[in-house]
Design an enzyme around this catalytic site. Structure first.
Site, PDB file in Angstrom:
ATOM      1  N   GLY A  25      28.432  52.605  48.462  1.00 45.28           N
ATOM      2  CA  GLY A  25      28.140  53.012  49.834  1.00 45.28           C
ATOM      3  C   GLY A  25      29.179  53.965  50.375  1.00 45.28           C
ATOM      4  N   GLY A  47      56.270  38.745  42.613  1.00 44.66           N
ATOM      5  CA  GLY A  47      55.521  38.184  43.746  1.00 44.66           C
ATOM      6  C   GLY A  47      54.559  37.123  43.223  1.00 44.66           C
ATOM      7  N   GLU A  55      62.094  42.116  38.986  1.00 46.33           N
ATOM      8  CA  GLU A  55      61.758  42.184  40.418  1.00 46.33           C
ATOM      9  C   GLU A  55      62.811  43.011  41.151  1.00 46.33           C
ATOM     10  OE1 GLU A  55      59.284  41.124  42.763  1.00 46.33           O
ATOM     11  OE2 GLU A  55      60.669  42.316  43.969  1.00 46.33           O
ATOM     12  N   ARG A  70      48.966  45.382  45.720  1.00 48.91           N
ATOM     13  CA  ARG A  70      47.607  45.934  45.740  1.00 48.91           C
ATOM     14  C   ARG A  70      47.438  46.855  46.933  1.00 48.91           C
ATOM     15  NH1 ARG A  70      44.043  43.627  42.323  1.00 48.91           N
ATOM     16  NH2 ARG A  70      42.267  43.957  43.710  1.00 48.91           N
ATOM     17  N   ASP A  90      41.318  42.809  52.593  1.00 48.38           N
ATOM     18  CA  ASP A  90      42.494  43.489  52.028  1.00 48.38           C
ATOM     19  C   ASP A  90      42.670  44.929  52.515  1.00 48.38           C
ATOM     20  OD1 ASP A  90      42.977  41.184  50.633  1.00 48.38           O
ATOM     21  OD2 ASP A  90      42.800  42.064  48.632  1.00 48.38           O
ATOM     22  N   HIS A  95      50.389   5.149  49.553  1.00 49.51           N
ATOM     23  CA  HIS A  95      51.417   5.006  48.522  1.00 49.51           C
ATOM     24  C   HIS A  95      50.760   4.647  47.205  1.00 49.51           C
ATOM     25  CE1 HIS A  95      55.256   3.910  46.729  1.00 49.51           C
ATOM     26  NE2 HIS A  95      54.678   2.802  46.291  1.00 49.51           N
TER      27      HIS A  95
HETATM   28  C1  LIG Z   1      45.082  38.293  40.245  1.00 50.53           C
HETATM   29  C2  LIG Z   1      44.761  37.902  41.650  1.00 50.53           C
HETATM   30  C3  LIG Z   1      44.864  36.592  42.039  1.00 50.53           C
HETATM   31  C4  LIG Z   1      44.580  36.219  43.348  1.00 50.53           C
HETATM   32  N1  LIG Z   1      44.682  34.907  43.683  1.00 50.53           N
HETATM   33  C5  LIG Z   1      44.400  34.523  44.947  1.00 50.53           C
HETATM   34  C6  LIG Z   1      44.448  33.155  45.311  1.00 50.53           C
HETATM   35  O1  LIG Z   1      44.743  32.282  44.493  1.00 50.53           O
HETATM   36  N2  LIG Z   1      44.156  32.824  46.582  1.00 50.53           N
HETATM   37  C7  LIG Z   1      43.818  33.754  47.519  1.00 50.53           C
HETATM   38  O2  LIG Z   1      43.564  33.401  48.662  1.00 50.53           O
HETATM   39  N3  LIG Z   1      43.751  35.070  47.205  1.00 50.53           N
HETATM   40  C8  LIG Z   1      44.035  35.478  45.942  1.00 50.53           C
HETATM   41  N4  LIG Z   1      43.926  36.791  45.606  1.00 50.53           N
HETATM   42  C9  LIG Z   1      43.591  37.767  46.658  1.00 50.53           C
HETATM   43  C10 LIG Z   1      42.095  37.803  46.945  1.00 50.53           C
HETATM   44  O3  LIG Z   1      41.382  37.998  45.758  1.00 50.53           O
HETATM   45  C11 LIG Z   1      41.806  38.934  47.932  1.00 50.53           C
HETATM   46  O4  LIG Z   1      42.623  38.779  49.069  1.00 50.53           O
HETATM   47  C12 LIG Z   1      40.349  38.940  48.386  1.00 50.53           C
HETATM   48  O5  LIG Z   1      39.497  39.078  47.274  1.00 50.53           O
HETATM   49  C13 LIG Z   1      40.115  40.080  49.376  1.00 50.53           C
HETATM   50  O6  LIG Z   1      38.789  40.112  49.773  1.00 50.53           O
HETATM   51  P1  LIG Z   1      38.103  41.450  50.293  1.00 50.53           P
HETATM   52  O7  LIG Z   1      36.740  41.086  50.709  1.00 50.53           O
HETATM   53  O8  LIG Z   1      38.983  42.123  51.258  1.00 50.53           O
HETATM   54  O9  LIG Z   1      38.073  42.420  49.031  1.00 50.53           O
HETATM   55  P2  LIG Z   1      37.443  42.293  47.591  1.00 50.53           P
HETATM   56  O10 LIG Z   1      37.313  40.893  47.171  1.00 50.53           O
HETATM   57  O11 LIG Z   1      38.229  43.224  46.732  1.00 50.53           O
HETATM   58  O12 LIG Z   1      35.964  42.835  47.772  1.00 50.53           O
HETATM   59  C14 LIG Z   1      35.679  44.165  48.081  1.00 50.53           C
HETATM   60  C15 LIG Z   1      34.342  44.481  47.498  1.00 50.53           C
HETATM   61  O13 LIG Z   1      33.917  45.738  47.991  1.00 50.53           O
HETATM   62  C16 LIG Z   1      33.235  46.438  46.963  1.00 50.53           C
HETATM   63  N5  LIG Z   1      33.285  47.869  47.279  1.00 50.53           N
HETATM   64  C17 LIG Z   1      34.394  48.630  47.411  1.00 50.53           C
HETATM   65  N6  LIG Z   1      34.045  49.899  47.750  1.00 50.53           N
HETATM   66  C18 LIG Z   1      32.696  49.915  47.827  1.00 50.53           C
HETATM   67  C19 LIG Z   1      31.736  50.927  48.125  1.00 50.53           C
HETATM   68  N7  LIG Z   1      32.121  52.164  48.458  1.00 50.53           N
HETATM   69  N8  LIG Z   1      30.436  50.601  48.093  1.00 50.53           N
HETATM   70  C20 LIG Z   1      30.032  49.326  47.785  1.00 50.53           C
HETATM   71  N9  LIG Z   1      30.887  48.340  47.495  1.00 50.53           N
HETATM   72  C21 LIG Z   1      32.198  48.628  47.524  1.00 50.53           C
HETATM   73  C22 LIG Z   1      34.000  46.055  45.703  1.00 50.53           C
HETATM   74  O14 LIG Z   1      33.210  46.218  44.559  1.00 50.53           O
HETATM   75  C23 LIG Z   1      34.352  44.588  45.978  1.00 50.53           C
HETATM   76  O15 LIG Z   1      33.411  43.704  45.427  1.00 50.53           O
HETATM   77  C24 LIG Z   1      44.178  37.195  44.296  1.00 50.53           C
HETATM   78  C25 LIG Z   1      44.050  38.533  43.908  1.00 50.53           C
HETATM   79  C26 LIG Z   1      44.320  38.882  42.594  1.00 50.53           C
HETATM   80  C27 LIG Z   1      44.161  40.316  42.188  1.00 50.53           C
END
Ligand SMILES: Cc1cc2nc3c(=O)[nH]c(=O)nc-3n(C[C@H](O)[C@H](O)[C@H](O)COP(=O)(O)OP(=O)(O)OC[C@H]3O[C@@H](n4cnc5c(N)ncnc54)[C@H](O)[C@@H]3O)c2cc1C
Length: 455
Positions: A113, A176, A197, A262, A301, A432
């Site tokens: 999109g 981190g 780090e 990230r 994010d 406990h």
């Molecule tokens: C290795 C790792 C471990 C993690 N562990 C944890 C944890 O244990 N606990 C925790 O709370 N958080 C954790 N996180 C963080 C967590 O995954 C993110 O904070 C969360 O997924 C953010 O959600 P979001 O909706 O902002 O983005 P995302 O989950 O990244 O979703 C964004 C979506 O938008 C879609 N998109 C992007 N651009 C477009 C476009 N132009 N058109 C259509 N679709 C699009 C992408 O395909 C994606 O599916 C971890 C992250 C990583 C990388």
């Protein structure tokens, strides 16, 4: 036909939570996703890494089985089987989530999109119009200048979580959350791990005492680390990847995991063209996740709040409720629970001692050592619960290290978010023997009536 109350770009934690809540509130919703519903958390983040960490925990338990009188021998990891287990967990949750979105009558659109006007998103040549547009395009793994990810020897978390072998040795660039979790997993799987780090300590966003305890525990586990030193370069050779640090020291290993944070996915999808205010790529929003352009919201994010799935959920729900006119309370980001799921776990909510002092509180604190807790001895774990409180006032922060302490956050976050004082929590009876007793004991100590504590 293609007009909705809410058009959401991105089907990760932030986007799909907003879609589910909006639909629940009777709004018509379009959810656009170019890859897989569930986003980073489900497919490349929280869920796969926690499955790997659980496999690591079983490996550690097997290695230490004799200490519990169990005859077992750790031979090796079968990474194909580990990945099958991990992928099975993802597949079940993915199916469940797809069913949930379908059941709420959300219009799910597959494709890339682009924001083409203040209230329109284009996907495959089709325009979707929303009274409100919610941007939730997530984040990508960053790298450093001159450090090229090849996906094999120099990797990000994305490739690392699907390795079909255990590297003999690994360098983890970044101490981190993600770096420490991978260091923990690979060490449990049998790899020789070194973390590099740049900041002075591991998990630097946590209270200093938590970093110290994690570092001590990692040292004991044989996980090496160098802190307060910057990366200079990496070269690939016959022995693997050699990393050179700014002080001239070098480290060589089979693989280099780049876990340096990230960045927001906000470029080339129309955000700049529509005049959205950004700072270093992040969309700037107010406390209700409104961007500077009326009718456009941003969650997850891509905004400069904690990059956590549950923060994305909360922001998605907040926006849905605001659009529906419920006037929800803004999020208190200090009250967001945080966990690093390494062995041992690091968990916290609220302010660190340093942050509380910076905000002008007259701080009192106490640390309850898990050595006084029966269940901790049964589990053979060590660590502590540290409380930071305002003098004669509420608990301002709870910081924990030890096996399974992430599970104690349920209570910790209630204590923090309800602004409880130590004397409110001290009389509450904890079962406990559980680790949660340590939470009660810490508050008893702070309230001036310690039970299983010296001094
Ligand atoms: C290795 C790792 C471990 C993690 N562990 C944890 C944890 O244990 N606990 C925790 O709370 N958080 C954790 N996180 C963080 C967590 O995954 C993110 O904070 C969360 O997924 C953010 O959600 P979001 O909706 O902002 O983005 P995302 O989950 O990244 O979703 C964004 C979506 O938008 C879609 N998109 C992007 N651009 C477009 C476009 N132009 N058109 C259509 N679709 C699009 C992408 O395909 C994606 O599916 C971890 C992250 C990583 C990388």
């Amino acid at each position: 036909m293609n007009d909705f109350d809410v058009v959401i770009l991105g089907g990760g934690s932030g986007g799909y939570a907003c879609a589910l809540r909006s639909a629940q509130l009777g709004l018509s919703v379009a959810l656009i996703e170019q890859d897989k519903l569930g986003g980073t958390c489900l497919h490349r983040g929280c869920i796969p890494t926690k499955a790997l960490l659980h496999a690591g925990e079983i490996a550690e338990n097997t290695k230490h089985a004799a200490e519990f009188g169990v005859n077992a021998q750790f031979i090796s990891m079968d990474m194909l089987a580990v990945n099958a287990y991990k992928d099975g967990v993802i597949a079940k949750l993915y199916k469940g989530l797809q069913g949930l979105v379908k059941s709420r009558n959300i219009t799910y659109i597959e494709g890339h999109g682009k924001l083409v006007s203040k209230n329109q998103v284009e996907v495959n040549g089709v325009i979707y119009t929303g009274k409100n547009v919610v941007l939730a395009t997530g984040s990508y793994p960053r790298t450093l200048p001159g450090l090229e990810i090849d996906g094999k020897q120099i990797v990000t978390s994305q490739e690392a979580m699907s390795f079909d072998y255990v590297p003999k040795s690994a360098i983890v660039l970044g101490g981190g959350v993600i770096g420490c979790e991978f260091a923990s997993v690979w060490s449990s799987f049998g790899a020789d791990v070194t973390i590099i780090e740049g900041l002075p300590r591991l998990v630097a966003l946590e209270d200093e005492s938590s970093s110290k305890q994690l570092e001590r525990a990692f040292r004991k586990r044989g996980i090496k680390f160098e802190t307060g030193i910057k990366f200079q370069s990496a070269t690939k050779g016959p022995d693997g990847v050699t990393v050179t640090l700014e002080n001239g020291a070098t480290h060589t290993a089979d693989v280099l995991l780049v876990a340096v944070g990230r960045g927001p996915v906000t470029a080339n999808i129309g955000y700049e063209e529509q005049g959205l205010t950004m700072d270093r790529g992040y969309l700037i929003v107010d406390n209700k996740c409104r961007t500077n352009v009326p009718g456009i919201w941003a969650v997850g994010d891509i905004i400069p709040t904690l990059q956590l799935a549950h923060v994305g959920f909360a922001e998605g729900i907040l926006v849905a409720e605001e659009i529906a006119g419920l006037n929800p309370r803004p999020i208190n980001y200090d009250g967001v629970p945080r966990v690093t799921y390494s062995d041992p776990e690091v968990a916290s909510v609220g302010l660190t001692t340093a942050a509380a002092k910076e905000r002008g509180y007259d701080v009192v604190e106490t640390t309850y050592d898990l050595a006084g807790n029966g269940k901790a001895h049964i589990l053979k774990t060590s660590g502590s619960i540290k409380l930071v409180a305002a003098k004669n006032g509420p608990v301002l922060g709870i910081h924990m290290v030890g096996a399974r302490v992430g599970e104690l956050l349920a209570e910790a976050q209630l204590i923090y978010n309800w602004e409880a004082e130590a004397s409110d929590v001290a009389p509450l009876i904890h079962a406990h023997p559980t680790l949660s007793e340590a939470m009660g004991e810490a508050h008893m100590a702070l309230a001036g009536k310690p039970l299983h504590a010296h001094g």
